[in-house]
Design an enzyme around this catalytic site. Structure first.
Site, PDB file in Angstrom:
ATOM      1  N   TRP A  19     -17.550  84.158  67.777  1.00  0.00           N
ATOM      2  CA  TRP A  19     -16.293  83.616  68.324  1.00  0.00           C
ATOM      3  C   TRP A  19     -15.048  84.255  67.712  1.00  0.00           C
ATOM      4  CZ3 TRP A  19     -14.306  79.951  71.680  1.00  0.00           C
ATOM      5  CH2 TRP A  19     -12.996  79.507  71.425  1.00  0.00           C
ATOM      6  N   ASP A  22      -7.125  83.345  67.822  1.00  0.00           N
ATOM      7  CA  ASP A  22      -5.778  83.911  67.714  1.00  0.00           C
ATOM      8  C   ASP A  22      -5.684  85.263  67.006  1.00  0.00           C
ATOM      9  OD1 ASP A  22      -5.730  81.188  68.139  1.00  0.00           O
ATOM     10  OD2 ASP A  22      -4.375  80.737  66.490  1.00  0.00           O
ATOM     11  N   GLU A 200       2.130  75.369  68.634  1.00  0.00           N
ATOM     12  CA  GLU A 200       1.303  76.234  67.812  1.00  0.00           C
ATOM     13  C   GLU A 200       1.863  77.648  67.877  1.00  0.00           C
ATOM     14  OE1 GLU A 200      -3.119  74.422  67.845  1.00  0.00           O
ATOM     15  OE2 GLU A 200      -2.675  75.549  69.653  1.00  0.00           O
TER      16      GLU A 200
HETATM   17  N1  DQQ Z   1      -5.649  78.315  66.163  1.00  0.00           N
HETATM   18  C1  DQQ Z   1      -5.628  78.260  64.724  1.00  0.00           C
HETATM   19  C2  DQQ Z   1      -4.451  77.416  64.381  1.00  0.00           C
HETATM   20  C3  DQQ Z   1      -3.600  77.540  65.588  1.00  0.00           C
HETATM   21  C4  DQQ Z   1      -4.593  77.519  66.698  1.00  0.00           C
HETATM   22  C5  DQQ Z   1      -6.943  77.713  64.232  1.00  0.00           C
HETATM   23  C6  DQQ Z   1      -4.061  78.070  67.985  1.00  0.00           C
HETATM   24  O1  DQQ Z   1      -3.800  77.889  63.211  1.00  0.00           O
HETATM   25  O2  DQQ Z   1      -2.650  76.513  65.684  1.00  0.00           O
HETATM   26  O3  DQQ Z   1      -8.004  78.555  64.612  1.00  0.00           O
HETATM   27  O4  DQQ Z   1      -5.069  78.538  68.817  1.00  0.00           O
END
Ligand code: DQQ
Length: 540
Positions: A19, A22, A200
């Site tokens: 997987w 971001d 986010e």
């Molecule tokens: N993905 C991260 C966070 C963010 C989110 C965790 C956004 O830091 O807010 O994997 O997809």
């Protein structure tokens, strides 16, 4: 599972397995583009998040490096989450990221390269005084994440933004620092929009109103607008707005409150989230990375052993013609993958026609197309009060006077599988043309466990402009740009028949009144090298 290998892509960044989400800390450092990303080393679903790492000379060919950071401290033991890089004036690189603590509190941490002279930045050190920031009073423990790249203030300090929310108002908090270790909270917020929920991956950057260049994050002054972008946890889309930043009051005001962050424009009307830009000081451009997830089922991801892609890196500039939106365009290096092309000039598409384009295999393509409407038909066509929307007006099968028309990609011979990327034009009651740009996934696959919604939105078209599309097809992703990048639609598709040599591309015009003339060029695209570092040392 090799049975599903046709869904792997040839020139989009993806890890070898498991997987990804971001993009994190993208940066150009000592001749290399670095790309870090949220990664689960153990499964094809979200969890156990670490920072994956890859490097490239051109953002096309990549070497996978060892994991950059893993959860090994109380302050990030539940995940090394999203963060951003800042290059200091002396060339030093600092990384700020969110850690999910042993109690699942979101805190901000500092990390830096163990050996700044290593252009590959293989080893990372976490600062001994971490965390450097904890949720402030009034902010919930799980609503405080994703620090931005820092920018310089007129007071001579560094400033960062962090996404949050208060009740249902999405907000961006600000902090000032001199050394990245101690921070003072800035009174008030950079910006907030009620009803938008948790923000986010906030991004904040300047764009030039006069030049074609990207700007370093700290640049401010005349001839500049500032973009605020946030990823809306509630609806899973990335929204941006253009506005004016005031360094003194540490606030940003949108140019137009009706197209504010979260209620106005999106980078992409398909699948594209948690994006982040960086300034590429080598080529003087700002580059946007965005996470493109899967739209099949989680069990299908587990079966195939991987999930998610990154969209092609895109340059972003202000659209100086409209002044109201950005232009996003695949970085020019993408064109280095172009192989042979075929040109089709002035193909006339009568109402209700489909024209196959003989380009050979059609799973790795770069398509550039222009469309001209029939002037006489436009005069003849009556005004209409149709309230068109890409998602709710029946997709490419719905026939209007002027559209839909465009391309069918990843189509099989019988056209039972096809993904139309198209325009739909309405002559409104004021006699003006309104244009929509859509991608219809309803027939993209015979599989039943995949998303089949129709993507798209209104797109501004100026007087005298031709309609234009650029579509990059790469096995299971269709990334489309209209009007030079004024809008984009990224879609993940899972054909069962339109794969390998069976995939085709066609032009179509499903309008009832207007014929369309189209000129296009279609390139076969080479595959990029995206490999583990150890096998490719000679590339260095
Ligand atoms: N993905 C991260 C966070 C963010 C989110 C965790 C956004 O830091 O807010 O994997 O997809």
């Amino acid at each position: 599972n090799t049975m599903l290998s046709w869904q792997r892509t040839a020139f989009h960044f993806q890890p070898e397995k498991n997987w990804m989400n971001d993009p994190n800390g993208p940066v150009f450092y000592k001749g290399w583009y670095h790309f870090f990303y949220q990664y689960n080393p153990n499964a094809a679903v979200w969890g156990d998040i670490v920072w994956g790492h890859a490097v490239s000379r051109d953002m096309i060919h990549w070497l996978h490096l060892p994991l950059a950071m893993v959860p090994d401290q109380w302050y990030d033991i539940n995940g090394v989450w999203t963060g951003s890089a800042t290059i200091l004036p002396d060339g030093q690189l600092v990384m700020l990221y969110t850690g999910s603590t042993n109690e699942s509190v979101q805190v901000q941490n500092l990390a830096y390269p163990a050996d700044p002279s290593d252009p590959l930045l293989i080893n990372w050190v976490k600062y001994s005084g971490n965390p450097v920031l904890v949720p402030p009073p009034g902010i919930a423990a799980k609503d405080f994440r994703d620090p931005t790249t820092a920018w310089y203030t007129s007071e001579g300090k560094w400033r960062i933004a962090i996404g949050s929310k208060i009740n249902k108002t999405g907000i961006s908090l600000l902090y000032d620092t001199e050394d990245f270790k101690t921070y003072e909270s800035v009174d008030g917020i950079l910006h907030g929009v009620s009803g938008t929920g948790m923000w986010e991956c906030v991004d904040f950057y300047p764009v030039s109103t006069t030049t074609k260049y990207g700007l370093d994050t700290s640049i401010n002054g005349p001839g500049i607008k500032h973009v605020v972008k946030a990823s809306m946890d509630d609806d899973r889309h990335d929204y941006y707005a253009l506005g004016t930043y005031d360094d003194k009051t540490a606030t940003w005001v949108p140019d137009n409150p009706t197209i504010d962050v979260g209620v106005g424009i999106r980078y992409d009307y398909g699948l594209f989230y948690a994006s982040k830009t960086f300034y590429d000081q080598d080529k003087k451009r700002r580059v946007l990375w965005g996470w493109v997830g899967e739209s099949d089922s989680e069990s299908a991801d587990v079966k195939k052993g991987w999930a998610s892609l990154q969209g092609l890196p895109r340059t972003v500039v202000l659209d100086q013609k409209t002044g109201t939106n950005l232009l996003q365009w695949p970085v020019e290096e993408v064109e280095s993958l172009r192989l042979t092309s075929k040109k089709f000039d002035n193909v006339k598409l009568k109402p209700g026609s489909v024209v196959p384009l003989d380009v050979g295999p059609a799973t790795q393509l770069d398509i550039v197309a222009e469309f001209v409407l029939d002037k006489d038909a436009l005069k003849r066509i009556g005004e209409s009060n149709e309230e068109f929307s890409c998602s709710n007006s029946g997709g490419a099968a719905h026939r209007g006077a002027i559209g839909p028309f465009g391309l069918l990609v990843l189509a099989d011979k019988s056209l039972t599988e096809q993904t139309p990327v198209y325009f739909y034009v309405v002559k409104g009651i004021d006699g003006k043309l309104e244009t929509f740009f859509c991608t219809d996934q309803t027939r993209s696959s015979e599989a039943s466990d995949v998303n089949k919604i129709i993507y798209g939105n209104y797109i501004p078209v100026l007087e005298g402009e031709k309609l234009s599309l650029r579509i990059l097809v790469d096995h299971s992703i269709v990334e489309s740009f209209a009007q030079g990048g004024r809008s984009s639609i990224t879609s993940r598709v899972y054909p069962t028949k339109a794969i390998y040599g069976a995939a085709r591309v066609l032009l179509f015009n499903n309008a009832t009144e207007s014929s369309i003339t189209s000129s296009l060029e279609i390139w076969q695209m080479n595959s990029a090298f995206i490999r583990p570092y150890s096998n490719d040392q000679k590339l260095l």
